[in-house]
Scaffold this motif. Sequence first.
Motif, PDB file in Angstrom:
ATOM      1  N   PHE A 255       4.541   6.448  20.708  1.00 29.30           N
ATOM      2  CA  PHE A 255       5.386   7.235  19.800  1.00 29.30           C
ATOM      3  C   PHE A 255       6.216   8.237  20.608  1.00 29.30           C
ATOM      4  CE2 PHE A 255       5.948  11.363  17.734  1.00 29.30           C
ATOM      5  CZ  PHE A 255       6.738  11.002  16.661  1.00 29.30           C
ATOM      6  N   GLU A 256       7.465   8.428  20.216  1.00 25.99           N
ATOM      7  CA  GLU A 256       8.335   9.413  20.846  1.00 25.99           C
ATOM      8  C   GLU A 256       9.313   9.980  19.808  1.00 25.99           C
ATOM      9  OE1 GLU A 256      11.902   7.016  22.889  1.00 25.99           O
ATOM     10  OE2 GLU A 256       9.913   6.414  23.665  1.00 25.99           O
ATOM     11  N   ILE A 257       9.730  11.212  20.046  1.00 29.42           N
ATOM     12  CA  ILE A 257      10.720  11.851  19.162  1.00 29.42           C
ATOM     13  C   ILE A 257      12.073  11.169  19.356  1.00 29.42           C
ATOM     14  CG2 ILE A 257      11.979  13.985  18.660  1.00 29.42           C
ATOM     15  CD1 ILE A 257       9.159  14.022  17.621  1.00 29.42           C
ATOM     16  N   GLU A 258      12.717  10.865  18.252  1.00 26.24           N
ATOM     17  CA  GLU A 258      14.028  10.222  18.305  1.00 26.24           C
ATOM     18  C   GLU A 258      15.113  11.295  18.158  1.00 26.24           C
ATOM     19  OE1 GLU A 258      16.110   6.242  16.431  1.00 26.24           O
ATOM     20  OE2 GLU A 258      14.820   7.468  15.150  1.00 26.24           O
ATOM     21  N   HIS A 259      15.593  11.770  19.288  1.00 23.99           N
ATOM     22  CA  HIS A 259      16.575  12.846  19.280  1.00 23.99           C
ATOM     23  C   HIS A 259      17.924  12.340  18.765  1.00 23.99           C
ATOM     24  CE1 HIS A 259      13.922  15.634  21.366  1.00 23.99           C
ATOM     25  NE2 HIS A 259      13.596  14.642  22.186  1.00 23.99           N
ATOM     26  N   SER A 260      18.543  13.153  17.927  1.00 27.04           N
ATOM     27  CA  SER A 260      19.868  12.836  17.394  1.00 27.04           C
ATOM     28  C   SER A 260      20.648  14.144  17.307  1.00 27.04           C
ATOM     29  CB  SER A 260      19.754  12.175  16.008  1.00 27.04           C
ATOM     30  OG  SER A 260      21.024  11.931  15.460  1.00 27.04           O
ATOM     31  N   ILE A 261      21.376  14.462  18.343  1.00 28.64           N
ATOM     32  CA  ILE A 261      22.037  15.760  18.466  1.00 28.64           C
ATOM     33  C   ILE A 261      23.481  15.675  17.987  1.00 28.64           C
ATOM     34  CG2 ILE A 261      22.688  17.601  20.067  1.00 28.64           C
ATOM     35  CD1 ILE A 261      20.339  16.773  21.827  1.00 28.64           C
ATOM     36  N   SER A 262      23.830  16.580  17.086  1.00 26.00           N
ATOM     37  CA  SER A 262      25.196  16.643  16.563  1.00 26.00           C
ATOM     38  C   SER A 262      26.131  17.211  17.622  1.00 26.00           C
ATOM     39  CB  SER A 262      25.238  17.518  15.309  1.00 26.00           C
ATOM     40  OG  SER A 262      26.556  17.811  14.931  1.00 26.00           O
ATOM     41  N   GLU A 263      27.223  16.529  17.877  1.00 25.90           N
ATOM     42  CA  GLU A 263      28.185  17.020  18.862  1.00 25.90           C
ATOM     43  C   GLU A 263      28.865  18.304  18.388  1.00 25.90           C
ATOM     44  OE1 GLU A 263      30.989  14.008  19.817  1.00 25.90           O
ATOM     45  OE2 GLU A 263      29.484  12.616  20.639  1.00 25.90           O
ATOM     46  N   ARG A 264      29.002  18.440  17.102  1.00 27.51           N
ATOM     47  CA  ARG A 264      29.703  19.597  16.549  1.00 27.51           C
ATOM     48  C   ARG A 264      28.839  20.851  16.551  1.00 27.51           C
ATOM     49  NH1 ARG A 264      32.709  19.744  10.621  1.00 27.51           N
ATOM     50  NH2 ARG A 264      33.565  21.865  10.805  1.00 27.51           N
ATOM     51  N   GLY A 266      25.415  20.951  17.705  1.00 28.86           N
ATOM     52  CA  GLY A 266      24.342  20.948  18.699  1.00 28.86           C
ATOM     53  C   GLY A 266      22.971  20.848  18.087  1.00 28.86           C
ATOM     54  N   LYS A 267      22.894  20.622  16.760  1.00 31.10           N
ATOM     55  CA  LYS A 267      21.612  20.544  16.076  1.00 31.10           C
ATOM     56  C   LYS A 267      20.967  19.193  16.321  1.00 31.10           C
ATOM     57  CE  LYS A 267      19.637  21.278  11.462  1.00 31.10           C
ATOM     58  NZ  LYS A 267      19.947  21.650  10.064  1.00 31.10           N
ATOM     59  N   ASP A 268      19.686  19.217  16.658  1.00 30.77           N
ATOM     60  CA  ASP A 268      18.925  18.000  16.917  1.00 30.77           C
ATOM     61  C   ASP A 268      18.199  17.598  15.637  1.00 30.77           C
ATOM     62  OD1 ASP A 268      17.461  15.900  17.834  1.00 30.77           O
ATOM     63  OD2 ASP A 268      16.273  17.055  19.276  1.00 30.77           O
ATOM     64  N   TYR A 269      18.698  16.574  14.976  1.00 29.77           N
ATOM     65  CA  TYR A 269      18.080  16.130  13.732  1.00 29.77           C
ATOM     66  C   TYR A 269      16.770  15.380  13.988  1.00 29.77           C
ATOM     67  CZ  TYR A 269      22.315  17.603  11.390  1.00 29.77           C
ATOM     68  OH  TYR A 269      23.348  18.360  10.909  1.00 29.77           O
ATOM     69  N   GLY A 270      16.454  15.165  15.229  1.00 32.04           N
ATOM     70  CA  GLY A 270      15.159  14.600  15.573  1.00 32.04           C
ATOM     71  C   GLY A 270      14.064  15.643  15.590  1.00 32.04           C
ATOM     72  N   GLY A 271      14.446  16.929  15.556  1.00 37.75           N
ATOM     73  CA  GLY A 271      13.465  18.009  15.531  1.00 37.75           C
ATOM     74  C   GLY A 271      14.136  19.365  15.519  1.00 37.75           C
ATOM     75  N   PHE A 272      14.041  20.084  14.399  1.00 36.22           N
ATOM     76  CA  PHE A 272      14.618  21.426  14.314  1.00 36.22           C
ATOM     77  C   PHE A 272      13.772  22.286  13.391  1.00 36.22           C
ATOM     78  CE2 PHE A 272      16.513  19.342  10.658  1.00 36.22           C
ATOM     79  CZ  PHE A 272      16.474  20.316   9.683  1.00 36.22           C
ATOM     80  N   ILE A 273      13.944  23.583  13.524  1.00 38.29           N
ATOM     81  CA  ILE A 273      13.270  24.546  12.663  1.00 38.29           C
ATOM     82  C   ILE A 273      14.285  25.611  12.281  1.00 38.29           C
ATOM     83  CG2 ILE A 273      12.415  25.888  14.647  1.00 38.29           C
ATOM     84  CD1 ILE A 273       9.942  26.584  12.926  1.00 38.29           C
ATOM     85  N   SER A 274      14.255  26.054  11.017  1.00 41.88           N
ATOM     86  CA  SER A 274      15.196  27.075  10.549  1.00 41.88           C
ATOM     87  C   SER A 274      14.445  28.130   9.748  1.00 41.88           C
ATOM     88  CB  SER A 274      16.295  26.447   9.687  1.00 41.88           C
ATOM     89  OG  SER A 274      15.749  25.841   8.522  1.00 41.88           O
ATOM     90  N   TYR A 275      15.063  29.311   9.648  1.00 42.54           N
ATOM     91  CA  TYR A 275      14.439  30.443   8.966  1.00 42.54           C
ATOM     92  C   TYR A 275      15.465  31.165   8.108  1.00 42.54           C
ATOM     93  CZ  TYR A 275      12.979  35.304   8.347  1.00 42.54           C
ATOM     94  OH  TYR A 275      12.697  36.530   7.819  1.00 42.54           O
ATOM     95  N   ASP A 276      15.067  31.593   6.913  1.00 43.17           N
ATOM     96  CA  ASP A 276      15.851  32.527   6.118  1.00 43.17           C
ATOM     97  C   ASP A 276      14.904  33.292   5.209  1.00 43.17           C
ATOM     98  OD1 ASP A 276      15.179  30.871   4.030  1.00 43.17           O
ATOM     99  OD2 ASP A 276      17.193  30.092   3.693  1.00 43.17           O
ATOM    100  N   TRP A 277      15.456  34.151   4.358  1.00 47.57           N
ATOM    101  CA  TRP A 277      14.615  34.969   3.479  1.00 47.57           C
ATOM    102  C   TRP A 277      15.401  35.348   2.233  1.00 47.57           C
ATOM    103  CZ3 TRP A 277      15.504  40.087   1.933  1.00 47.57           C
ATOM    104  CH2 TRP A 277      16.627  40.678   2.511  1.00 47.57           C
TER     105      TRP A 277
END
Length: 399
Positions: A255-264, A266-277
Amino acid sequence: MRDIKKLLPVNIYDISETESYFSTMAEKGLFINKVGFFAHFKKDRPQKTVYRLEPVTKTERMPSDEMIGYYEEEGWTYVCTISHVFRIFRSNKENPKELHTDPINQSYTFEYLNKKLKFAYIISLLAVPWLIGMILFSFILNPHPVLYTVRYGQISYMLMICLFILYSVSQIFTNKRKMNDLTKQLQSGVSLRHKQHYHINYAPYVFNGLIILFSLITIGSTFYKIDAEWDQNLSEYTGQVPSIRLSRIESNEKFEIEHSISERSGKDYGGFISYDWTDFGSKRYEMAEAGVIKDKMWNDGSSVYSPSITTEFYEINFKFLSKGLMNDLIDDALELYRYRPYVYQEILETDFDQAVIVKSDETQMFFGRSGRKVVYVRYYGYEDLGLFQKDIFDSVRAF
């Protein structure tokens, strides 16, 4: 003469009281000069002064030179206009000739003011259904009120709008009633009483202060929210995560992470974390990962096996909302599966206060709450997510 600013502690629509207040201040050596947010007084020798308030007319927002000249001949001096509503005149004579001796004719001077107040009243009433609709949608008619409030709600903003509308409507209604009663009194031939004890009333300033306070809170929280929000690729993130990682579930060594980075972005849809409140949700995290096992296929042979996982983590300000939030998360998630078979199971032996797992084909969803923390994990793959509830709990507790 020195300019002194004071809060105006009377309602200008209480005409007699306002006149009495200005006369009292003149006896103390303070003569009204201008009225805005503050009342501006000129400091001078104390003197008995009589004041009269005249409503502004449609054709003459400011008194004409002819009117000012005529009034001066009668012993009255124009001072200023309050809020485009009333003109203020003063006289230093002890018993000056009244500006109006016929109350019925005087009632006509209030026609334009009454029309303005009636129009303002109708406009303010139209805002009430909008306010009720907004509250109903946010908290009653919305199918997921707790989720909506925690995820999107800015309670300070809504409270500010409610205060502003309700107070404005009540003030406009009160002032409209006062002017209607006064007009009817004049039309019946009863003159306006001028010498009347005034009542101190700082409520409008308290209200304005609350509006300013909530405005500052809303603006501040908006800027803080914008500044505090962030997202980061998991490959670069070094902090703790609020749930289990996909690599912990998938046991296959290939098993491996399938990285998919947006050129626009830079977000990696293969692994990201976000925060808000939000006001109710002090912390809200979203985490997503996608992977692949290249020599394994989905059971239907459609493509290479590519499991994924998403997590929503909430730490809310009020514990009593946690159950409602979890129920809303479950209901919202199951909307997509109402026409598909699924298995719903409440887990009894768990470290969570409440835990539920839902399975539908390759999709498994875990919902758990512990104190003020609520987590929702959606896994797409062939491993058994229920076996990892202890790992999820440990991650939530430590976060």
